[in-house]
Enzyme design. Sequence first.
Site, PDB file in Angstrom:
ATOM      1  N   HIS A 189       0.815  -1.219   0.000  1.00  0.00           N
ATOM      2  CA  HIS A 189       0.000   0.000   0.000  1.00  0.00           C
ATOM      3  C   HIS A 189       0.845   1.263   0.000  1.00  0.00           C
ATOM      4  O   HIS A 189       0.436   2.282  -0.521  1.00  0.00           O
ATOM      5  CB  HIS A 189      -0.986  -0.011   1.170  1.00  0.00           C
ATOM      6  N   ARG A 296      -8.056  -5.025 -23.960  1.00  0.00           N
ATOM      7  CA  ARG A 296      -7.561  -6.383 -24.235  1.00  0.00           C
ATOM      8  C   ARG A 296      -8.285  -7.336 -23.295  1.00  0.00           C
ATOM      9  O   ARG A 296      -8.275  -7.135 -22.085  1.00  0.00           O
ATOM     10  CB  ARG A 296      -6.064  -6.455 -23.960  1.00  0.00           C
ATOM     11  N   ARG A 332     -11.566  -5.860 -27.533  1.00  0.00           N
ATOM     12  CA  ARG A 332     -11.011  -6.751 -28.550  1.00  0.00           C
ATOM     13  C   ARG A 332     -11.280  -8.187 -28.135  1.00  0.00           C
ATOM     14  O   ARG A 332     -11.006  -8.579 -27.001  1.00  0.00           O
ATOM     15  CB  ARG A 332      -9.504  -6.520 -28.680  1.00  0.00           C
ATOM     16  N   GLU A 431      -3.896  -5.510 -38.695  1.00  0.00           N
ATOM     17  CA  GLU A 431      -2.572  -5.846 -38.175  1.00  0.00           C
ATOM     18  C   GLU A 431      -1.870  -6.895 -39.031  1.00  0.00           C
ATOM     19  O   GLU A 431      -0.812  -7.385 -38.674  1.00  0.00           O
ATOM     20  CB  GLU A 431      -2.658  -6.304 -36.718  1.00  0.00           C
ATOM     21  N   ASP A 455       1.997  -5.528 -34.455  1.00  0.00           N
ATOM     22  CA  ASP A 455       1.915  -6.725 -35.291  1.00  0.00           C
ATOM     23  C   ASP A 455       2.038  -6.383 -36.774  1.00  0.00           C
ATOM     24  O   ASP A 455       2.665  -7.126 -37.535  1.00  0.00           O
ATOM     25  CB  ASP A 455       0.605  -7.485 -35.031  1.00  0.00           C
ATOM     26  N   CYS A 502      -4.041   1.780 -32.590  1.00  0.00           N
ATOM     27  CA  CYS A 502      -3.939   1.447 -31.166  1.00  0.00           C
ATOM     28  C   CYS A 502      -2.605   0.820 -30.802  1.00  0.00           C
ATOM     29  O   CYS A 502      -2.411   0.380 -29.682  1.00  0.00           O
ATOM     30  CB  CYS A 502      -5.088   0.535 -30.737  1.00  0.00           C
TER      31      CYS A 502
END
Lengths: 542, 85
Positions: A189, A296, A332, A431, A455, A502
């Site tokens: 913390h 994602r 995605r 991609e 990619d 992205c």
Amino acid sequence: MRQLNGIAANAGIAAGPLQWFGRCGEPDAVPNAACEPAQEWARYEAAKSRAAEQLETLQTETGKRLGEENAALFEVHRMMLDDFDYNDAVQSGIQLDHLSAEAAVERAGKTFETMFAEMQDPYLRARAADVADVSARLIRILSGKGEAVFAPGAPCILAAADLLPSETARLDARFVRAILTAAGTATSHTAIFARTLGIPAVVGLGDALLEIQNETEVAVDAGTGTVYVAPDAETKAALVSAGEKIQQTQALDCAYFGKATVTASGRRITLCANIGSPDDLAAVQAADAEGIGLFRSEFLYLNVTSAPDEETQYLAYRKALEAMGARPVVVRLLDIGADKQVPYLQLPVEDNPALGMRAIRLLLTQRELLTTQLRALARASSAGNLSVMIPMVTARWEIDAVRTALHEVFGALDAEGVPHAAQIPVGIMIETPAAAILSDELSKAADFFSIGTNDLTQYTLACDRQNAAANAFCGPYSEAMFRLIEMAVKNARAANIWCGVCGELAADPAALPRLVAAGVDELSVAPAALLRTRRFIAEQCK
Amino acid sequence: MVTFQYTVREASGIHARPAGQLVKKAMGYTDRITIVNGQKSADLKRLFAVLSLEAGQGSTVTVQVEGANETATAAELEAYMQENL
């Protein structure tokens, strides 16, 4: 000049005199003999109510400074105070062993601290600090001492063997330029609060820290976890100037909070954030993102023993959609392949996972994965502004297949009377070179494009991202890849659908001017890069 | 005794805050409630004991309720866990 190395808990640069955090509540050696159990138990009960009051106040104050999420920790502290086993342990110390209330609390605290410290789960291990915090509070109250206050009077570098969560929460960021602790981990913390407070922090510096005297001049590069003790003038000057530059830049970036993203020539761009799980939502809000351009979904599938069920997925998606309200959230579909450890999918070993059964290929082969994910997404869709994005598309039929599956999911949900949005836009990642080359045709089936530059680079240049030697031959700014991007943007415009980026290039100053000039409508970047990117677009992109 | 099984979906598992809320909920019942994760079991009204189960995301726990209102209590707890964990 000595150098110490620890764990970077919150990046930043600072220099100044080191000040030890003095605790006035450390337990003194407590006399154990001649304690009247009934009296000690009454003292303990009184201390417990006082501690509960303090924690309630602390929770309210922390809520105002660090947000409700962080403040909830102190509600857990209050529950620890009320825990049966903890109280049993204190009681047996007082009643059976005739310990003073202080000594009984100390012993019970140590027992449970050890229990947590020995757990496997790193998150639960960190709870040892919470038990220590609660016990220290009780002992402080019992021995009539006030809460430890760190009031250095002038800005300094705070050093401590360890900081309790409640101590970190109460630090005054104006006087603490950096936090150094001998103990601690990046998930403690102390580290989390330091990030929220914006104070650079290095934890886990070990015993070497304890040898440094009060008032010693130190310089801290918290990004690398390095502490320079009595730095020479040159080192200090270099660090300080780097630190000032970072601060100035951050201040300039922050001026773009709450503003629209507009290029120098006045063209509006939608600037969104990439996230890997709902845990990143706080960072998205703090960065003032205009939406989530890439959510994602892999986090749901990794580190678990079976594929996540519909309900688990639904809750995660709904959380993100609710947090973003009317702002768009692009999820995605699962992009996973043989390079990831997911035993329950029983993926055969492949010689070349990057060119194998990953992403949409896997989803269209193991159809229940696709159906479950689409059902969860469709159910969550009524909570906000959802779009679905297909990864690794190389041909139009893949989009059609997902649309058909979504249509079937809608039909099933309607039959069950489960609500969903009337429409969910379905877009694709660009991609692969195939997707870029076919973008005129794909634009007829997709509602939007989002270009994954990482990619796309590797597939265009036939260059493995992980292969450093090969990468020397093909940098990230390949002309071939830019031409593919320009082709996709042009075809998106012709079809009147939006096209975003992205990948990492979306936040890269060396690539942004060309991406913006190509006509991209949307950029999605890491939350930490968002305000910097908004400023760069306003100042440097036409 | 009424029992039910539940698979934890919450990403952080039955950890500090969710555990605290679950224990708080359990304390509202007079029935005896036990939660079992693999070899370990705990009184659901005891926070530290529940945390020590280390029930992370994906683990299947068994909840056993014993007492005058066991059926109603089990149903309410199951619904609570479905909604929150």
